[in-house]
Design a protein around this motif. Structure first.
Motif, short mmCIF file in Angstrom:
data_model
loop_
_atom_site.label_atom_id
_atom_site.label_comp_id
_atom_site.label_asym_id
_atom_site.label_seq_id
_atom_site.Cartn_x
_atom_site.Cartn_y
_atom_site.Cartn_z
N PHE A 139 84.34 37.21 33.08
CA PHE A 139 85.02 37.10 31.83
C PHE A 139 84.61 38.41 30.96
N GLY A 140 85.63 39.17 30.55
CA GLY A 140 85.55 40.40 29.52
C GLY A 140 84.32 40.91 29.48
N GLY A 141 83.73 40.93 28.40
CA GLY A 141 82.52 41.56 27.95
C GLY A 141 81.08 40.56 28.30
N ILE A 142 81.38 39.53 28.67
CA ILE A 142 80.41 38.34 28.84
C ILE A 142 79.63 39.05 30.01
N ASP A 143 79.98 38.62 31.15
CA ASP A 143 79.45 39.02 32.53
C ASP A 143 80.21 39.95 33.25
N ALA A 144 80.93 40.88 32.71
CA ALA A 144 81.44 42.13 33.66
C ALA A 144 80.31 43.01 33.72
N PRO A 145 80.35 43.75 35.05
CA PRO A 145 79.48 44.59 35.40
C PRO A 145 79.90 45.91 34.34
#
Length: 124
Positions: free
Chosen positions: A14-20
């Motif tokens: 999800f977007g900026g939450i757990d994106a590398p």
């Protein structure tokens, strides 16, 4: 959409939450955003495959899945046609069908990928 594959488990990122936020992941996002609309409509997904150690853009084509693998160091971008099941003898999971040198800009990579898939009948 972004997905992550780790220990055989596929999960959505999800977007900026757990994106590398690695340089390779950022480069994959830039290229995916520059793809022509026809590729995006085909379901171009960013894949972070920790089992096979690649980050790339996966296209769901009529001939099966094709992945544009982002190179980790010096090397070429690889377009890999994935097999549904591994080969019994060599346990291969895909075949490299095209290489794109790193000397092109992200928009050039996106356009060359689209043109290769379009002219070879993957998107038709």
């Amino acid at each position: 959409m972004e997905i992550k594959i780790k220990k055989g488990k596929v999960s959505r990122v999800f977007g900026g939450i757990d994106a590398p936020m690695t340089p390779i992941a950022i480069q994959a996002r830039v290229i995916a955003n520059l793809l022509p609309l026809e590729c995006q409509r085909r379901g171009a997904d960013i894949v972070h495959n920790q089992d096979s150690l690649y980050t790339g853009i996966r296209f769901n084509t009529k001939a099966g899945a094709v992945v544009l693998e982002i190179p980790r160091a010096s090397g070429s971008y690889l377009l890999v046609h994935e097999f549904i099941e591994p080969d019994k003898k060599s346990k291969k999971t895909g075949k490299v069908i095209h290489q794109i040198p790193q000397l092109y800009s992200p928009s050039g990579i996106a356009l060359m990928t689209y043109e290769f898939l379009r002219t070879r009948g993957f998107l038709g």
